[in-house]
Scaffold this motif. Structure first.
Motif, PDB file in Angstrom:
ATOM      1  N   THR A  81     -24.200 -88.079  23.887  1.00  0.00           N
ATOM      2  CA  THR A  81     -23.646 -87.896  24.837  1.00  0.00           C
ATOM      3  C   THR A  81     -23.841 -86.292  25.347  1.00  0.00           C
ATOM      4  O   THR A  81     -23.722 -85.730  23.926  1.00  0.00           O
ATOM      5  CB  THR A  81     -22.286 -88.095  25.255  1.00  0.00           C
ATOM      6  OG1 THR A  81     -21.268 -88.032  23.840  1.00  0.00           O
ATOM      7  CG2 THR A  81     -21.928 -89.567  25.198  1.00  0.00           C
ATOM      8  N   ILE A  82     -24.253 -86.500  25.926  1.00  0.00           N
ATOM      9  CA  ILE A  82     -23.923 -84.611  26.315  1.00  0.00           C
ATOM     10  C   ILE A  82     -22.405 -83.973  25.770  1.00  0.00           C
ATOM     11  O   ILE A  82     -22.293 -84.362  26.417  1.00  0.00           O
ATOM     12  CB  ILE A  82     -24.575 -84.557  28.024  1.00  0.00           C
ATOM     13  CG1 ILE A  82     -25.769 -84.816  28.599  1.00  0.00           C
ATOM     14  CG2 ILE A  82     -24.484 -82.532  27.538  1.00  0.00           C
ATOM     15  CD1 ILE A  82     -26.199 -85.068  29.547  1.00  0.00           C
ATOM     16  N   PRO A  83     -22.365 -82.894  25.325  1.00  0.00           N
ATOM     17  CA  PRO A  83     -21.674 -82.185  24.622  1.00  0.00           C
ATOM     18  C   PRO A  83     -21.135 -81.734  26.612  1.00  0.00           C
ATOM     19  O   PRO A  83     -21.198 -80.671  27.118  1.00  0.00           O
ATOM     20  CB  PRO A  83     -21.855 -81.067  24.262  1.00  0.00           C
ATOM     21  CG  PRO A  83     -23.185 -81.173  23.147  1.00  0.00           C
ATOM     22  CD  PRO A  83     -24.423 -82.288  24.705  1.00  0.00           C
ATOM     23  N   GLU A  84     -19.686 -81.512  26.460  1.00  0.00           N
ATOM     24  CA  GLU A  84     -19.163 -80.779  27.209  1.00  0.00           C
ATOM     25  C   GLU A  84     -18.589 -79.487  27.025  1.00  0.00           C
ATOM     26  O   GLU A  84     -17.720 -79.321  25.721  1.00  0.00           O
ATOM     27  CB  GLU A  84     -18.006 -81.957  27.277  1.00  0.00           C
ATOM     28  CG  GLU A  84     -18.145 -83.270  27.541  1.00  0.00           C
ATOM     29  CD  GLU A  84     -16.693 -84.286  28.397  1.00  0.00           C
ATOM     30  OE1 GLU A  84     -15.591 -83.970  27.592  1.00  0.00           O
ATOM     31  OE2 GLU A  84     -16.404 -84.884  28.852  1.00  0.00           O
ATOM     32  N   THR A  85     -18.674 -78.893  27.384  1.00  0.00           N
ATOM     33  CA  THR A  85     -18.204 -76.846  27.774  1.00  0.00           C
ATOM     34  C   THR A  85     -17.064 -77.328  28.371  1.00  0.00           C
ATOM     35  O   THR A  85     -17.140 -77.687  29.544  1.00  0.00           O
ATOM     36  CB  THR A  85     -19.489 -76.692  27.779  1.00  0.00           C
ATOM     37  OG1 THR A  85     -19.800 -76.645  29.078  1.00  0.00           O
ATOM     38  CG2 THR A  85     -20.053 -76.997  25.896  1.00  0.00           C
ATOM     39  N   THR A  86     -15.994 -75.980  28.312  1.00  0.00           N
ATOM     40  CA  THR A  86     -15.552 -75.050  29.689  1.00  0.00           C
ATOM     41  C   THR A  86     -16.161 -74.231  30.689  1.00  0.00           C
ATOM     42  O   THR A  86     -16.746 -72.597  30.098  1.00  0.00           O
ATOM     43  CB  THR A  86     -13.951 -75.228  29.047  1.00  0.00           C
ATOM     44  OG1 THR A  86     -14.502 -74.423  27.572  1.00  0.00           O
ATOM     45  CG2 THR A  86     -13.562 -76.376  28.398  1.00  0.00           C
ATOM     46  N   LYS A  87     -15.532 -74.179  31.672  1.00  0.00           N
ATOM     47  CA  LYS A  87     -16.224 -72.752  32.300  1.00  0.00           C
ATOM     48  C   LYS A  87     -14.941 -71.510  31.602  1.00  0.00           C
ATOM     49  O   LYS A  87     -14.077 -72.301  32.169  1.00  0.00           O
ATOM     50  CB  LYS A  87     -16.626 -72.747  34.019  1.00  0.00           C
ATOM     51  CG  LYS A  87     -17.198 -74.507  34.311  1.00  0.00           C
ATOM     52  CD  LYS A  87     -17.563 -74.229  35.587  1.00  0.00           C
ATOM     53  CE  LYS A  87     -18.584 -72.835  36.461  1.00  0.00           C
ATOM     54  NZ  LYS A  87     -17.829 -73.191  37.862  1.00  0.00           N
ATOM     55  N   TYR A  95     -28.519 -79.781  21.223  1.00  0.00           N
ATOM     56  CA  TYR A  95     -28.398 -80.635  21.697  1.00  0.00           C
ATOM     57  C   TYR A  95     -29.964 -81.025  22.568  1.00  0.00           C
ATOM     58  O   TYR A  95     -29.735 -82.336  22.626  1.00  0.00           O
ATOM     59  CB  TYR A  95     -27.594 -80.566  22.576  1.00  0.00           C
ATOM     60  CG  TYR A  95     -26.861 -82.462  23.671  1.00  0.00           C
ATOM     61  CD1 TYR A  95     -26.509 -82.940  22.883  1.00  0.00           C
ATOM     62  CD2 TYR A  95     -27.611 -82.603  24.997  1.00  0.00           C
ATOM     63  CE1 TYR A  95     -26.651 -85.137  23.433  1.00  0.00           C
ATOM     64  CE2 TYR A  95     -27.700 -83.356  25.429  1.00  0.00           C
ATOM     65  CZ  TYR A  95     -27.729 -85.479  24.889  1.00  0.00           C
ATOM     66  OH  TYR A  95     -27.116 -85.835  25.182  1.00  0.00           O
ATOM     67  N   THR A 142     -24.374 -73.991  21.171  1.00  0.00           N
ATOM     68  CA  THR A 142     -24.251 -75.957  21.554  1.00  0.00           C
ATOM     69  C   THR A 142     -25.401 -76.801  22.351  1.00  0.00           C
ATOM     70  O   THR A 142     -25.984 -78.250  21.389  1.00  0.00           O
ATOM     71  CB  THR A 142     -23.101 -76.077  21.970  1.00  0.00           C
ATOM     72  OG1 THR A 142     -21.723 -75.597  21.676  1.00  0.00           O
ATOM     73  CG2 THR A 142     -22.269 -77.450  22.070  1.00  0.00           C
ATOM     74  N   TYR A 143     -25.837 -76.139  23.133  1.00  0.00           N
ATOM     75  CA  TYR A 143     -26.801 -76.841  23.997  1.00  0.00           C
ATOM     76  C   TYR A 143     -28.084 -76.648  24.117  1.00  0.00           C
ATOM     77  O   TYR A 143     -28.776 -77.740  24.106  1.00  0.00           O
ATOM     78  CB  TYR A 143     -26.365 -76.116  25.866  1.00  0.00           C
ATOM     79  CG  TYR A 143     -25.370 -76.855  26.872  1.00  0.00           C
ATOM     80  CD1 TYR A 143     -25.238 -78.268  26.738  1.00  0.00           C
ATOM     81  CD2 TYR A 143     -24.624 -76.375  27.042  1.00  0.00           C
ATOM     82  CE1 TYR A 143     -24.233 -78.822  27.286  1.00  0.00           C
ATOM     83  CE2 TYR A 143     -22.862 -76.741  27.693  1.00  0.00           C
ATOM     84  CZ  TYR A 143     -23.571 -78.373  27.577  1.00  0.00           C
ATOM     85  OH  TYR A 143     -22.088 -78.648  28.223  1.00  0.00           O
ATOM     86  N   GLN A 154     -21.359 -71.745  24.032  1.00  0.00           N
ATOM     87  CA  GLN A 154     -21.617 -72.811  24.155  1.00  0.00           C
ATOM     88  C   GLN A 154     -23.292 -73.104  25.163  1.00  0.00           C
ATOM     89  O   GLN A 154     -23.533 -74.159  24.778  1.00  0.00           O
ATOM     90  CB  GLN A 154     -20.862 -73.369  26.201  1.00  0.00           C
ATOM     91  CG  GLN A 154     -19.454 -72.911  25.802  1.00  0.00           C
ATOM     92  CD  GLN A 154     -18.489 -72.739  26.914  1.00  0.00           C
ATOM     93  OE1 GLN A 154     -19.186 -72.354  28.412  1.00  0.00           O
ATOM     94  NE2 GLN A 154     -17.703 -73.216  27.319  1.00  0.00           N
TER      95      GLN A 154
END
Length: 565
Positions: A234-240, A202, A198-199, A195
């Motif tokens: 758009t900003i990528p989504e990640t899970t906690k 971005y 990924t950021y 994650q």
């Protein structure tokens, strides 16, 4: 002639007649005269007018004589009657006094004889039943205590093994859990790392877009501002991540106790120690004539046997054993044949005529290193190889027991304790080891209750009729006796002079016979270590006695090279 006391009578072969100058056997007894009589004097006694009505019985049925007691009112008279109304003893003159007029009287001697017989019977019960039975119960308690110690030690060992096993399982589960935690942690960190990447990508994209927009906003490129379409990803989504939670084990002290087991006393009724009932008193039973005769024969046989052992031994014959230079030890098999050994290791089987049947060479010497079993096998020790061998009647030799780093000296096949007793030494230490008939080690006897060494050089071993293990210890100059549980009973060290014990055996009455090489005697002890007598000495042509064996009421004694029966 005065009657001999009970102690004097026990030392004589028979009771002497109480008639003057008569030395015959006084097998009868006059209750009136209180003296023993022979058969002839008894017949004469009943012919004399003054004594013809006297009561004459067998000596063992005699009436005890009333002790002499002077009357307090009439000092010249003896107390000899009993007033039944007043319940007091009197003299004959007292019976004529007015206060006893019309009273009934009993012969005080009859009452005394009856009471004496009653108390004698009670004393006999103490000696023959109550004391031996109580001693046996005490021995049972001692054996139970020994067994409890062994059981408790076994339980402690088992419990420690359970704890160790559980600890190993706990360590194994803990190790697996920790490894699982490391794996889980790495997986979560890798996800978070992905994650984070990924950021990072971005953010790099936004940087490029910002630079491009800056270019569009410049004056030179304003034309492009109208022609380009603005669009930002758009900003990528990640899970906690779901965070792990530790759930503690649910257990208590009781749970641990259940896992490890517990020690309980079984919930059952306590067994009473068996007390053998006392045989009915002969004085209160009516025996048939045949039963009385059988009882007399058994008593006479035992008395005769005991008397013959404690008084003298008669030489029947003697012979030399071919192939044996100097006899040191002997073993008798069930067929009546003997194995005889010398200090040179020669071990010879012979019949009772002295004919050699077989011969083997061993590493044995002066010790009692061979014995025979109920099956007729010969068992002997090998000091050099530290092995115990067995020879069957068909002459097959097998290696029976290995004693490790202990050197076997003596051996005895136990018919009472059912096993094999071996005396061994190692580096200044000594012990008696008890093996089963199959050769499995059962018990080691080495120290007493105070932690002191029991043995020094256990040269010869035998057993007694009560199960005691009797060892002739040349190094300690003592006969050391323990019970079948290995507890020290006593040590006999002689009668004040130097004692050098060698061969040892016991008889059917529980007597202990031991050779004393220094005094050239065979000593007779009771089963509690009390000295009884010398049954053979140098004055009876015996020199340096080394071995002795009891076989069918015959004592075989060995001095130098000659066995004497």
């Amino acid at each position: 002639m005065s009657e001999p006391s009970d102690g004097q009578a026990a030392m004589q072969h028979f009771l002497v007649c109480g008639t003057e100058e008569c030395q015959k056997n006084g097998q009868f007894y006059c209750n009136a005269c209180h003296r023993p009589l022979c058969e002839h004097c008894r017949d004469e006694h009943v012919k004399i007018p003054d004594t013809k009505f006297h009561e004459i019985v067998l000596y063992r049925h005699r009436k005890q004589q009333l002790p002499v007691e002077k009357c307090k009112l009439h000092p010249t008279r003896n107390v000899d009657i009993f007033c039944k109304e007043c319940k007091i003893p009197l003299c004959s003159k007292c019976s004529t006094m007015e206060e006893h007029h019309g009273h009934k009287f009993d012969d005080l001697e009859d009452i005394y004889a009856e009471k004496y017989a009653l108390w004698q019977g009670e004393f006999s019960k103490i000696q023959k039943y109550f004391l031996p039975t109580t001693q046996r119960l005490k021995t049972d308690i001692e054996e139970d205590a020994t067994q409890i110690r062994k059981i408790m030690e076994s339980i402690r060992t088992s419990m420690k093994a359970e704890v160790k096993s559980l600890k190993n399982l706990v360590d194994e589960v803990t190790s697996e859990n920790l490894e699982h935690i490391y794996t889980m942690e790495n997986s979560l960190l890798e996800m978070l790392k992905s994650q984070e990447t990924t950021y990072d990508d971005y953010i790099a994209y936004l940087g490029k877009m910002s630079d491009k927009f800056q270019q569009y906003l410049s004056l030179t490129n304003q034309k492009l501002l109208f022609s380009m379409t603005l669009k930002i990803k758009t900003i990528p989504e990640t899970t906690k991540p779901i965070l792990p939670v530790f759930t503690g084990g649910k257990f208590s002290k009781d749970d641990i106790s259940k896992l490890l087991g517990r020690v309980d006393v079984p919930n059952k009724e306590t067994d009473q120690r068996e007390i053998q009932p006392m045989e009915a008193d002969n004085t209160h039973m009516k025996f048939t004539e045949k039963q009385l005769e059988q009882s007399k024969e058994k008593s006479d046989m035992k008395q005769t046997l005991s008397l013959s052992l404690s008084s003298s031994v008669t030489k029947v014959r003697e012979y030399s054993v071919p192939g044996v230079f100097s006899a040191y030890h002997e073993s008798a098999d069930k067929s009546g044949r003997l194995w005889v050994s010398d200090r040179g290791g020669n071990l010879v089987q012979t019949d009772l005529q002295g004919n050699q049947l077989q011969k083997i060479q061993t590493s044995g010497g002066e010790e009692g290193y061979h014995t025979t079993t109920q099956d007729g096998d010969l068992i002997y020790t090998d000091k050099d190889k530290r092995v115990i061998y067995r020879i069957t009647p068909d002459k097959k030799i097998t290696e029976f027991i290995k004693t490790g780093d202990w050197t076997p000296l003596s051996v005895h096949f136990s018919r009472i304790n059912e096993g094999i007793l071996v005396g061994m030494i190692k580096d200044g230490k000594a012990k008696i080891t008890w093996y089963s008939k199959a050769g499995k080690e059962i018990q080691n006897i080495q120290i007493d209750n105070q932690g002191q060494k029991l043995y020094s050089t256990p040269h010869h071993i035998t057993e007694n009729t009560n199960g005691n293990i009797c060892t002739s210890d040349h190094g300690k100059q003592a006969v050391v006796v323990v019970n079948k549980s290995g507890q020290h009973r006593f040590s006999y060290t002689g009668q004040g002079s130097v004692f050098s014990p060698y061969g040892i055996c016991t008889d059917v009455l529980g007597h202990i016979l031991v050779c004393d090489r220094i005094s050239n005697t065979i000593k007779l002890l009771d089963q509690d270590g009390g000295f009884l007598s010398i049954i053979r000495s140098s004055q009876q042509s015996i020199k340096c006695p080394r071995g002795v064996v009891w076989m069918m009421r015959t004592i075989f004694m060995w001095d130098n090279a000659t066995p004497t029966q």
